[in-house]
Every structure is written in structure tokens, then in C-alpha cells.
Design an enzyme around this catalytic site. Sequence first.
Site, PDB file in Angstrom:
ATOM      1  N   HIS A  67       0.817  -1.224   0.000  1.00 41.21           N
ATOM      2  CA  HIS A  67       0.000   0.000   0.000  1.00 41.21           C
ATOM      3  C   HIS A  67       0.852   1.276   0.000  1.00 41.21           C
ATOM      4  O   HIS A  67       0.323   2.370  -0.205  1.00 41.21           O
ATOM      5  CB  HIS A  67      -0.923   0.040   1.221  1.00 41.21           C
ATOM      6  CG  HIS A  67      -1.993  -1.007   1.214  1.00 41.21           C
ATOM      7  ND1 HIS A  67      -2.860  -1.177   0.156  1.00 41.21           N
ATOM      8  CD2 HIS A  67      -2.332  -1.950   2.132  1.00 41.21           C
ATOM      9  CE1 HIS A  67      -3.689  -2.182   0.424  1.00 41.21           C
ATOM     10  NE2 HIS A  67      -3.391  -2.668   1.617  1.00 41.21           N
ATOM     11  N   ASP A  90      -3.120 -10.318  -2.448  1.00 43.63           N
ATOM     12  CA  ASP A  90      -3.637  -9.814  -1.174  1.00 43.63           C
ATOM     13  C   ASP A  90      -5.093  -9.374  -1.402  1.00 43.63           C
ATOM     14  O   ASP A  90      -5.442  -8.921  -2.492  1.00 43.63           O
ATOM     15  CB  ASP A  90      -2.783  -8.622  -0.720  1.00 43.63           C
ATOM     16  CG  ASP A  90      -3.125  -8.123   0.671  1.00 43.63           C
ATOM     17  OD1 ASP A  90      -2.372  -8.415   1.607  1.00 43.63           O
ATOM     18  OD2 ASP A  90      -4.159  -7.417   0.804  1.00 43.63           O
ATOM     19  N   HIS A 122      -6.621  -6.891  -0.442  1.00 45.38           N
ATOM     20  CA  HIS A 122      -6.735  -5.439  -0.665  1.00 45.38           C
ATOM     21  C   HIS A 122      -5.996  -5.043  -1.952  1.00 45.38           C
ATOM     22  O   HIS A 122      -5.049  -5.719  -2.364  1.00 45.38           O
ATOM     23  CB  HIS A 122      -6.143  -4.687   0.533  1.00 45.38           C
ATOM     24  CG  HIS A 122      -6.770  -5.067   1.844  1.00 45.38           C
ATOM     25  ND1 HIS A 122      -6.183  -5.948   2.743  1.00 45.38           N
ATOM     26  CD2 HIS A 122      -7.959  -4.716   2.383  1.00 45.38           C
ATOM     27  CE1 HIS A 122      -6.985  -6.105   3.788  1.00 45.38           C
ATOM     28  NE2 HIS A 122      -8.074  -5.376   3.593  1.00 45.38           N
ATOM     29  N   ASP A 153      -5.002 -12.616   3.305  1.00 42.00           N
ATOM     30  CA  ASP A 153      -6.235 -12.081   3.877  1.00 42.00           C
ATOM     31  C   ASP A 153      -7.445 -12.294   2.970  1.00 42.00           C
ATOM     32  O   ASP A 153      -8.536 -11.800   3.267  1.00 42.00           O
ATOM     33  CB  ASP A 153      -6.082 -10.594   4.260  1.00 42.00           C
ATOM     34  CG  ASP A 153      -5.265  -9.803   3.265  1.00 42.00           C
ATOM     35  OD1 ASP A 153      -4.993 -10.321   2.169  1.00 42.00           O
ATOM     36  OD2 ASP A 153      -4.897  -8.651   3.591  1.00 42.00           O
TER      37      ASP A 153
HETATM   38 ZN    ZN Z   1      -4.298  -6.920   2.695  1.00 46.46          ZN
END
Ligand code: ZN
Length: 366
Positions: free
Chosen positions: A139, A176, A178, A264
Site C-alpha cells: 500500500h 492480497d 486489498h 487475507d
Molecule cells: Zn491486505
Amino acid sequence: MTTGFVFHELYLWHNTWNWAQVFPPSLTVQPGTHAENPETKRRLRNLLEVSGILEHLVTIKPRKATVEEVGQVHTPAHIAKIKEISDRGYGDASTLTPLGAGSYEIALLAAGGAIEAMDAVVKGTVQNAYALIRPPGHHAAADVGMGFCLFANAAIAIKHAQTQLGIGRIATVDWDVHHGNGTQSIFYSDPSVLTISLHQDNLFPLDSGAMSENGESEGKGFNINVPLPPGSGPGAYTLAFEKVVIPALRQFKPELIVVPCGFDASGVDPMGRMMMNSSGYRHLTRMLLKAADELCSGRLLMTHEGGYSEMYVPYCGLAVVEELCGHRTDVTDPWDDIMGTWGAMPVQPHQAAIIDEAAKLLNNIR
Ligand code: ZN
């Protein structure tokens, strides 16, 4: 196959304080444990040891990345800000991303771990590598740390490979749950790096990771987002690999593949609403290894990202590492069969429709 493994105890000492999941304690938020705490990483490392698979891996010793190496991706102001907060002993890199004393040095050690793993893969000391590093990186953008990420570990290793090791084209496959917004932003106008992210639609960051984000200027076409609906399981991920990821890799012909690897998207993760199990991650790893063999002499590097189920991350990680090194331990994932019987594990029509839409982006890779 030889597989390199990066780990350091200090990775577990990066302090995210007594936040309650992602919120700072207050008079209405009881202090708790930050979502990005050491435990999933510690337990993954522990299961690798207990399973016996660590003995099949080649230890790669991390070092601290230099400011120049990190500076190939990040602005001086961002690097200085993380150092200042770390030296002060407490603060937030932006939002949701607390750090403590020594976090700056530990973040350099995480980036340096990714660099050393990249070195080993490119120089052929190992065939592939798993960097169990922390804090995570996908991120983090050039000028900001966010989503628990301080420095963009995978991107820093990619820049190192391109500037120091003579590697040209690199592809990233971020699974991931996200959106890999940091990696995307760093290479958004760069046609030498194909960035692919499969993630839960509009989970984090908000309004990030749409299919329309397809790269810009010279990099137009070289960023692919597959925003999967909540509830996507191994069937959807496998179809996305078959129809989007693997064909994109074949078209792009990378010299090396990097996987920002979060767990995740598992069916029991507190931060995502997907349904992957360890068999699913095992299958995706197998598909990637096959593509890497076909396209880039098997060169593959995974950098650890998210994954917040203390119980389950270790089994997903073990399955991936087993595939990377080609050695199956006798450890059984206690969740795998149970999760495999849940409804909607095979691909669903609304998921397939999104994947078909994303497959149209293959036309934009030049
Ligand atoms: Zn994540």
C-alpha cells in the site's frame, strides 16, 4: 527446486501499539490489538519450523536497505517522515498505520530482505524465494505510508533488479485481498513493469483498484485490476488466473515474477470477505510456477503482505512454500476440507462476468 527464505526476529518487533484492529484507543474504543501485529507472521514461521520444511529452504540473511535504495521508490520527505516518527517513538504514517521506536530501521530491514531475496533469485543462488518480512509494503506509495505499510518492499526490490542486476521486464501478481495501490502507483506510467492486482472490490483503499485504472502514458495497458466480488473463492481465483493473469504474463513475457503475497483473502480472515483456502493458494502457486518455468526460467519472488487470521495464515503460507520448494510435509490443514464444502466455492456467474470483463484488458498490453 531450491527456495530461499528471508526472516528476521526484528520483523516481529515493529510496534503497532494497542489499537483496536485499525482504530486508536479512545474513550469509546477499548484498547486492543492492532490488526497488523506480529502474531500471524510469528505463527507462520513457527509452522514452517514445526513442519520440517525450513530444513528444505535456503536461508537468505536480510540487511538494512540503504536510503539510496529506498529512495529509488520513495521521496526524501517520506523517508525522513518515517525516520522522524520512529525516532520520536510513536506516531501514524498517515492513517491506520501506527509505528514505534525502531520501526524505521525495521522497515529498512524488510526492504533489504526483499532486495537480498531478489539478488538470490536473479543470481541463481535459489530458484525462487519467500520473503517473510514485516512491515508489509504493497500500500505504500512514493510519498506516503498507509494501510500498515511504510516502504514499498516489492517495488524497491524491483527497482534494485532493474538498476543493479540487469533485469528489464518484471510482472507483479498481487493476491492480497486489498488493492495493491502502492505498487500500482509506483509503476503506473512504466511499461517495463506489468502490475496485476486481484482484490476484493472496493475494500481498501476506498475508490482504488477499479478495472478502469489501466496505466497511463507509456504505461497505458500495463496495470490490470481484477476487482472480485465479496465471496469469491478458489473457483473465482482460478478462473481469474486462467483467463487474465496467466495470459497477461504470456503476452508480457517478464524476466521475473514478483508476488506481493497476502493471505487475507482466506475464508476466515477478519479483514476480508473472500473464501480462499490453503488448497486454493496452493493451486494458484502451482499455476504461477508453471508460468514462471515457461517464461522466465522459474524466477519467482514472493514478499509477505497482509493476512490477519492468527490460526489460518500459517496453513496458507505453508501450502505456498511447499509448492515453491516442491516438498510436501505431512502437515494437514484442519480448515481445508471443511472450507472446501462451503457453498459457492466454485466460480459463480457474477464472478465469472467480472473476470470476463477484466480479460478484455489483455488487448491493451502492447
Ligand atoms: Zn491486505
